[in-house]
Write an enzyme that holds these catalytic residues in place. Structure first.
Site, PDB file in Angstrom:
ATOM      1  N   ASP A 290      -2.394 -28.976 -12.564  1.00  0.00           N
ATOM      2  CA  ASP A 290      -3.442 -28.366 -13.546  1.00  0.00           C
ATOM      3  C   ASP A 290      -4.460 -27.518 -12.720  1.00  0.00           C
ATOM      4  O   ASP A 290      -4.967 -27.963 -11.592  1.00  0.00           O
ATOM      5  CB  ASP A 290      -4.117 -29.580 -14.218  1.00  0.00           C
ATOM      6  CG  ASP A 290      -3.157 -30.598 -14.888  1.00  0.00           C
ATOM      7  OD1 ASP A 290      -2.654 -30.251 -15.851  1.00  0.00           O
ATOM      8  OD2 ASP A 290      -2.797 -31.626 -14.078  1.00  0.00           O
TER       9      ASP A 290
ATOM     10  N   ASP B 122      -0.314 -26.061 -15.898  1.00  0.00           N
ATOM     11  CA  ASP B 122      -1.345 -25.928 -17.055  1.00  0.00           C
ATOM     12  C   ASP B 122      -2.429 -25.117 -16.648  1.00  0.00           C
ATOM     13  O   ASP B 122      -3.060 -25.516 -15.544  1.00  0.00           O
ATOM     14  CB  ASP B 122      -1.539 -27.451 -17.282  1.00  0.00           C
ATOM     15  CG  ASP B 122      -2.095 -27.643 -18.864  1.00  0.00           C
ATOM     16  OD1 ASP B 122      -2.418 -26.518 -19.536  1.00  0.00           O
ATOM     17  OD2 ASP B 122      -2.223 -28.668 -19.271  1.00  0.00           O
TER      18      ASP B 122
ATOM     19  N   ASP C  78       2.721 -32.258 -13.786  1.00  0.00           N
ATOM     20  CA  ASP C  78       2.451 -30.899 -13.743  1.00  0.00           C
ATOM     21  C   ASP C  78       1.631 -30.515 -12.774  1.00  0.00           C
ATOM     22  O   ASP C  78       1.148 -31.500 -11.990  1.00  0.00           O
ATOM     23  CB  ASP C  78       2.134 -30.494 -15.128  1.00  0.00           C
ATOM     24  CG  ASP C  78       0.732 -31.371 -15.570  1.00  0.00           C
ATOM     25  OD1 ASP C  78       0.119 -31.858 -14.729  1.00  0.00           O
ATOM     26  OD2 ASP C  78       0.314 -30.715 -16.527  1.00  0.00           O
TER      27      ASP C  78
HETATM   28  P1  DGT Z   1       0.032 -35.979 -14.091  1.00  0.00           P
HETATM   29  O1  DGT Z   1       0.195 -34.619 -14.205  1.00  0.00           O
HETATM   30  O2  DGT Z   1       1.084 -36.808 -14.969  1.00  0.00           O
HETATM   31  O3  DGT Z   1       0.336 -36.444 -12.875  1.00  0.00           O
HETATM   32  O4  DGT Z   1      -1.253 -36.692 -14.610  1.00  0.00           O
HETATM   33  P2  DGT Z   1      -2.794 -35.826 -14.876  1.00  0.00           P
HETATM   34  O5  DGT Z   1      -3.731 -37.027 -14.731  1.00  0.00           O
HETATM   35  O6  DGT Z   1      -2.580 -34.765 -13.996  1.00  0.00           O
HETATM   36  O7  DGT Z   1      -2.429 -35.525 -16.550  1.00  0.00           O
HETATM   37  P3  DGT Z   1      -2.272 -34.397 -17.209  1.00  0.00           P
HETATM   38  O8  DGT Z   1      -1.743 -33.314 -16.366  1.00  0.00           O
HETATM   39  O9  DGT Z   1      -1.731 -34.653 -18.306  1.00  0.00           O
HETATM   40  O10 DGT Z   1      -3.703 -33.866 -17.704  1.00  0.00           O
HETATM   41  C1  DGT Z   1      -4.720 -33.606 -16.765  1.00  0.00           C
HETATM   42  C2  DGT Z   1      -6.004 -33.964 -17.260  1.00  0.00           C
HETATM   43  O11 DGT Z   1      -6.582 -33.151 -18.229  1.00  0.00           O
HETATM   44  C3  DGT Z   1      -5.883 -35.406 -17.814  1.00  0.00           C
HETATM   45  O12 DGT Z   1      -6.247 -36.284 -16.870  1.00  0.00           O
HETATM   46  C4  DGT Z   1      -7.080 -35.317 -19.060  1.00  0.00           C
HETATM   47  C5  DGT Z   1      -7.179 -33.887 -19.287  1.00  0.00           C
HETATM   48  N1  DGT Z   1      -6.318 -33.698 -20.410  1.00  0.00           N
HETATM   49  C6  DGT Z   1      -4.947 -33.637 -20.987  1.00  0.00           C
HETATM   50  N2  DGT Z   1      -4.736 -33.032 -22.052  1.00  0.00           N
HETATM   51  C7  DGT Z   1      -5.761 -32.704 -22.555  1.00  0.00           C
HETATM   52  C8  DGT Z   1      -6.265 -31.991 -23.794  1.00  0.00           C
HETATM   53  O13 DGT Z   1      -5.390 -31.886 -24.475  1.00  0.00           O
HETATM   54  N3  DGT Z   1      -7.597 -31.933 -23.894  1.00  0.00           N
HETATM   55  C9  DGT Z   1      -8.541 -32.056 -22.906  1.00  0.00           C
HETATM   56  N4  DGT Z   1      -9.895 -31.812 -23.159  1.00  0.00           N
HETATM   57  N5  DGT Z   1      -8.447 -32.737 -21.815  1.00  0.00           N
HETATM   58  C10 DGT Z   1      -7.003 -33.105 -21.484  1.00  0.00           C
HETATM   59 MG    MG Z   2      -1.253 -33.218 -14.365  1.00  0.00          MG
END
Ligand code: DGT
Ligand code: MG
Length: 367
Positions: free
Chosen positions: A206, A291, A204
């Protein structure tokens, strides 16, 4: 008999927030295997096991070179018996039988397919599997009631499964920025999540939007949206925000409609019936998970740190704060339990300082 002289190999601190973990992973086969077992545990409501595998994988991600033998792992933290068995299996036999078994298992495959639908979590997938639903086709035939998120998720399944590129993330960033700034001239939009850590693709995109005083109007771009309000109690005084203020949101999970690159120059419009029955081969737009996180300026640094990830890095930061510093860290604030007060910060660097940690830049938070 092992020669002690050759044993000393790597030294890694046990908290991931004390390590610098870049995207340059020298042990992808091992970390993929452990991540798969972590995912399987998480999907099976075994979060404790999931975290154990995530921690083990993160330790291997921090190593400066490929592991070639288990003796090199002596003394490394977070490697429990189970993880070590998996690693040994791969190093000695080329593959882990447990990982291969899991990958092939009908249950895991079904959990993956179903939870890949936007809006479907492990609990729902589990229930469907118990009802004999293992595939998208079976789900569609089953007559199960889907909520709005799940309907949108199913409709855009193929698009949402495609990784999002950095170019797409930037294109969406420009659109979000334009939309936000047009209603909120002072607002600031920051790319967070994996892209801020330097990843080239993501599941996604963010964004963190600071200082929302108005309703965000992204209507024409959003195929689906679900918002949650900020229920956090303002630092010192005062109750939560008035419950009546429905237009403010803290987080908006959405599915974004992004025009193809060659079409992006022109203004995007509302969905047309023509869009709805577009052929994949001639697609002029794709769906992307976006997001949006909104924070008041007073919480900006905490939101930025809390939403940049990786998830394990965040977890470890909070564990460090709680266990080593008697502080509670969230993506809203930092509370010092000993002093009995909130610690204000306007930058990530300040928060690391409060926590007694060396500053780790986003590109080195890929634990
Ligand atoms: P991706 O999107 O799969 O390439 O990987 P990320 O690291 O962007 O992961 P993502 O999009 O699920 O979440 C972005 C960051 O936001 C994650 O590394 C930690 C934080 N995060 C995710 N979900 C929550 C939540 O429910 N609450 C809080 N406080 N932080 C969250
Ligand atoms: Mg992400």
């Amino acid at each position: 008999q092992i020669d002690e002289a050759e044993v000393v190999a790597f030294s890694v601190p046990s908290y991931a927030c004390l390590r610098r973990t870049t995207l340059d992973n020298h042990n992808p086969v091992l970390t993929d295997a452990l991540s798969l077992l972590a995912e399987n545990a998480e999907l099976s409501d075994e979060d404790g096991r999931g975290v154990a595998f995530r921690r083990a994988a993160a330790v291997l991600k921090a190593l400066p070179e490929p592991v070639t033998g288990v003796t090199q792992l002596r003394g490394l933290p977070c490697l429990g018996g189970h993880s070590l068995r998996v690693i040994r299996d791969i190093l000695e036999n080329g593959a882990s039988s447990e990982v291969e078994f899991t990958k092939q298992s009908e249950r895991f495959k079904a959990l993956k397919v179903l939870t890949d639908i936007f809006g479907v979590g492990a609990k729902t997938a589990e229930r469907w599997i118990r009802d004999g639903i293992h595939s998208l086709h079976q789900l569609q035939e089953s007559g199960q009631t889907l909520n709005r998120a799940q309907q949108a998720g199913l409709e855009h399944y193929d698009d949402l499964k495609q990784p999002v590129t950095k170019a797409e993330a930037d294109a969406i960033g420009e659109i979000v920025e334009e939309a936000v700034v047009s209603v909120l001239p002072g607002a600031q939009i920051t790319l967070i999540g994996g892209f801020r850590r330097g990843k080239l693709t993501g599941h996604d995109v963010d964004f963190l939007i600071t200082h929302p005083e108005e309703v965000l109007s992204l209507q024409g771009f959003l195929l689906y949206q679900k918002t949650t309000r900020n229920s956090y109690l303002e630092a010192k005084d005062g109750p939560a925000r008035p419950a009546s203020n429905m237009d403010r949101f803290e987080r908006c999970f959405s599915i974004f409609k992004l025009a193809d690159a060659e079409k992006r120059g022109t203004k995007q419009t509302e969905n047309t019936p023509e869009d709805t029955c577009r052929l994949a081969a001639h697609s002029r737009w794709r769906a992307v998970r976006v997001d949006l996180v909104v924070s008041p300026i007073s919480q900006f640094a905490f939101a930025l740190l809390g939403w940049t990830g990786s998830k394990l890095f965040e977890r470890e930061l909070r564990r460090w704060a709680g266990h080593e510093k008697a502080m509670s860290l969230s993506s809203h604030a930092l509370y010092d339990n000993k002093q009995g007060r909130y610690l204000k910060a306007t930058s990530e660097e300040e928060i690391f300082t409060y926590l007694g940690l060396e500053y780790i830049p986003p590109s080195e938070r890929n634990a």
